[in-house]
Structure formats: structure tokens, C-alpha cells
Design a protein around this motif. Structure first.
Motif, PDB file in Angstrom:
ATOM      1  N   UNK A   1       0.840  -1.186   0.000  1.00 33.39           N
ATOM      2  CA  UNK A   1       0.000   0.000   0.000  1.00 33.39           C
ATOM      3  C   UNK A   1       0.880   1.243   0.000  1.00 33.39           C
ATOM      4  N   UNK A   2       0.780   2.021  -1.064  1.00 37.41           N
ATOM      5  CA  UNK A   2       1.531   3.270  -1.168  1.00 37.41           C
ATOM      6  C   UNK A   2       0.622   4.431  -0.783  1.00 37.41           C
ATOM      7  N   UNK A   3       1.108   5.336   0.049  1.00 40.35           N
ATOM      8  CA  UNK A   3       0.333   6.492   0.493  1.00 40.35           C
ATOM      9  C   UNK A   3       1.028   7.750  -0.002  1.00 40.35           C
ATOM     10  N   UNK A   4       0.279   8.593  -0.722  1.00 43.39           N
ATOM     11  CA  UNK A   4       0.831   9.777  -1.359  1.00 43.39           C
ATOM     12  C   UNK A   4       0.012  11.001  -0.945  1.00 43.39           C
ATOM     13  N   UNK A   5       0.687  12.092  -0.624  1.00 43.43           N
ATOM     14  CA  UNK A   5      -0.010  13.342  -0.325  1.00 43.43           C
ATOM     15  C   UNK A   5      -0.626  13.898  -1.597  1.00 43.43           C
ATOM     16  N   UNK A   6      -1.844  14.402  -1.494  1.00 43.70           N
ATOM     17  CA  UNK A   6      -2.557  14.897  -2.667  1.00 43.70           C
ATOM     18  C   UNK A   6      -3.550  15.966  -2.222  1.00 43.70           C
ATOM     19  N   UNK A   7      -4.489  16.302  -3.100  1.00 50.14           N
ATOM     20  CA  UNK A   7      -5.585  17.214  -2.775  1.00 50.14           C
ATOM     21  C   UNK A   7      -6.857  16.666  -3.397  1.00 50.14           C
ATOM     22  N   UNK A   8      -7.996  17.144  -2.917  1.00 46.60           N
ATOM     23  CA  UNK A   8      -9.288  16.749  -3.473  1.00 46.60           C
ATOM     24  C   UNK A   8     -10.248  17.921  -3.343  1.00 46.60           C
ATOM     25  N   UNK A   9     -11.173  18.034  -4.287  1.00 47.85           N
ATOM     26  CA  UNK A   9     -12.195  19.073  -4.234  1.00 47.85           C
ATOM     27  C   UNK A   9     -13.382  18.583  -3.412  1.00 47.85           C
ATOM     28  N   UNK A  10     -13.783  19.387  -2.430  1.00 50.47           N
ATOM     29  CA  UNK A  10     -14.912  19.073  -1.558  1.00 50.47           C
ATOM     30  C   UNK A  10     -15.947  20.176  -1.709  1.00 50.47           C
ATOM     31  N   UNK A  11     -17.211  19.789  -1.751  1.00 51.38           N
ATOM     32  CA  UNK A  11     -18.268  20.779  -1.908  1.00 51.38           C
ATOM     33  C   UNK A  11     -18.297  21.774  -0.765  1.00 51.38           C
TER      34      UNK A  11
END
Length: 309
Positions: free
Chosen positions: A173-183
Motif C-alpha cells: 500500500x503506497x500512500x501519497x499526499x494529494x488534494x481533493x475538491x470538496x463541496x
């Protein structure tokens, strides 16, 4: 529909310039698998595309279509055309399912480069028939072209473009920092820090019709840091499951799920939460005459991944 899926941008760190078939080991580390783009000179496959959308304000909507997808041959500039034709609408209450599909341009490395001009497309023919001023027609043409290009880009990157050259250790399991759009309101979103979890499993059957365990399954989940679907408040989650041939990145199935919980009173006051789940699936049939007869049986619909409150 598409607006919920288009923000999906894979944050995988890819190894530029990787070559050769899917391999174990190598300079980057022991036991790693390198995913390689190696579609044949002229690839053709029949695709089943299904959409299952459920919201707590408008119920459930499903759509399904089939089409033939081809790639090739290489032109003088080393590029290939990804084209869609012989579209068969099975169930199409969703407007985007009856929109034309643009022809994509793929370079020699498997990267998406854009789309062909729309001059001879059904979309342009429709616009030409409308009583519009030249300025308004040009404006609408640019808007349609941008939407069609984004749709083809997202599909290609989901299946191939985000993964060629990637080197992953099976089962890890690889864990990567990212972003996501939330309403952040009924029509607003905000970008928040996210965690993306990736796992590659090898030696899995390619499909029910092709049970030989020579494919790989890539599973990716992205959600805001510190949140799950059990967390109170606004929330978003995107999940991708791709079954592909690691030696060529010829896909066999792809499923992407987007779940959103949005506060329609985003400007303050008593929260008014609403949820939606979008499930989009593509199933690819290889090694058949794509111009003759009906398709093989359609795979059953996948269950919805979460229940709406």
C-alpha cells in the motif's frame, strides 16, 4: 455527471522515460513492477460504458452505451488517433451519453496531446444549423471543444496516461499526499489536503471471459486527510479500480466511484447535507471482430459502494 468525475487527477509519481515490458526488479528497487505502454500498431476493442448515479434529492439514474474504440496507425509526426465510433445507446437519460465523442491525439509515449478539430464532427454540424451570430457560434464551439477534449483526456489518463512508466511493488500500500475538491456549497467547491492510497496486485484474471491470471489490478482511493465516509460534515471520496495488462496497459475494465457529501447551506446557518454517488464503468472486449454482430454479454452492474442517508 461529468463535472463530478473530471476533477479526478492521478497524483502518482511516474518514472519518466521508462521502457520495456512490465518487469520485476530493475534499478529502482527489488520486486517492483514497471507498467509499460505498448498498445499494438492498430488496436481495436468494443467497449461497454455504464453510469449509475444516485442522489438523495433526485433518486437514481442509470445509463449505458456501447461503442468501438480504435487507436492507430502512427502518422508522420509519430502520433496516433484514438477514435470512437459505432455508438449504440442502450439506456441514455443522461445528456452526456448522447454527446459526440471527440477523436484524441496520443503521442508515441502514450501521452494525451489534444483532439482533432471539430469541423466535420456532429457537434459542429449541429451548431452550424442554429441561427447564431458568428461570434456566439465561435464561443459555443470553443466551449464544446474544451468539454469534449477534457472528457477524452480524463478517460485516457484513467486507463493509460497516468500509469505508463509507474513502478510499484505488488501488494504494498503506497500512500501519497494529494488534494481533493470538496463541496463548499450547492455550486462551490474548495480544494483540501488529501491522502491517496494506491495498491497494485498482479496475477489476477483479466475478465470472466479471459480468466488467465496475467493481468494486474490497480486500486486507488483518495479522500481528505483524517476523514472517512463515517466522518461528520462535508466529505468527498474518489476510488479507481483498473484491471489492465501490465505489459501493454491494454485495459480490461475500469471503474471509478465518486462520493460527495455537500452542505447546501455553505454560507452559514443550519447545515443542510446532501449526498451523491457516481459509479462509472468501462468494460473492454479484445480480440473480436468489432464490426460484426452483437457484443458478448454485458457484465452485471456493480453494487453501489455506499448507502445514502
Amino acid at each position: 455527471m461529468a463535472s463530478f468525475l473530471r476533477p479526478w487527477l492521478i497524483a502518482a509519481v511516474l518514472s519518466a522515460g521508462a521502457s520495456g515490458c512490465a518487469t520485476l526488479g530493475g534499478a529502482g528497487g527489488k520486486g517492483l513492477v514497471t507498467l509499460h505502454y505498448g498498445w499494438p500498431e492498430q488496436a481495436s476493442m468494443r467497449v461497454t460504458h455504464t453510469l449509475d448515479v444516485r442522489t438523495d434529492w433526485s433518486g437514481r439514474t442509470t445509463a449505458q452505451r456501447r461503442f468501438t474504440m480504435t487507436l492507430g496507425p502512427v502518422d508522420d509526426e509519430g502520433q496516433r488517433r484514438l477514435s470512437f465510433h459505432d455508438v449504440e445507446l442502450i439506456e441514455s437519460p443522461v445528456p452526456t451519453f448522447v454527446e459526440p465523442l471527440a477523436t484524441g491525439i496520443i503521442d508515441a509515449q502514450g501521452d494525451f496531446q489534444g483532439i482533432d478539430p471539430l469541423e466535420d464532427s456532429p457537434a459542429q454540424a449541429f451548431l452550424d444549423a442554429l441561427p447564431l451570430s458568428p461570434r456566439k457560434k465561435a464561443q459555443m464551439t470553443r466551449g464544446i471543444a474544451a468539454g469534449l477534449e477534457q472528457d477524452v483526456r480524463d478517460k485516457w489518463n484513467q486507463w493509460v496516461g497516468s500509469w505508463h512508466g509507474a513502478r510499484l511493488k505488488p501488494g504494498k500500500l503506497e500512500v501519497i499526499a494529494s488534494t481533493i475538491n470538496v463541496g463548499a456549497g450547492r455550486k462551490k467547491v474548495k480544494e483540501v489536503p488529501a491522502e491517496e492510497r494506491q495498491q497494485l496486485d498482479v496475477g489476477v484474471p483479466c475478465s470472466d471471459a479471459d480468466p488467465e491470471p496475467r493481468c494486474a489490478r490497480l486500486h486507488v482511493v483518495r479522500e481528505p486527510v483524517g476523514q472517512t465516509d463515517e466522518t461528520e460534515g462535508t466529505y468527498a471520496r474518489v476510488e479507481l479500480e483498473l484491471v489492465t495488462d501490465p505489459a501493454t496497459l491494454l485495459p480490461h475494465s475500469s471503474r471509478i466511484i465518486r462520493m460527495d457529501r455537500v452542505d447546501w447551506n455553505g454560507q452559514g446557518g443550519e447545515p443542510d447535507f446532501h449526498e451523491s454517488v457516481h459509479v462509472e464503468q468501462h468494460t473492454f472486449i479484445h480480440g473480436m471482430d468489432t464490426t460484426a454482430g452483437p457484443m458478448a454479454r454485458v457484465l452485471p452492474r456493480q453494487p453501489m459502494p455506499t448507502s445514502l442517508k
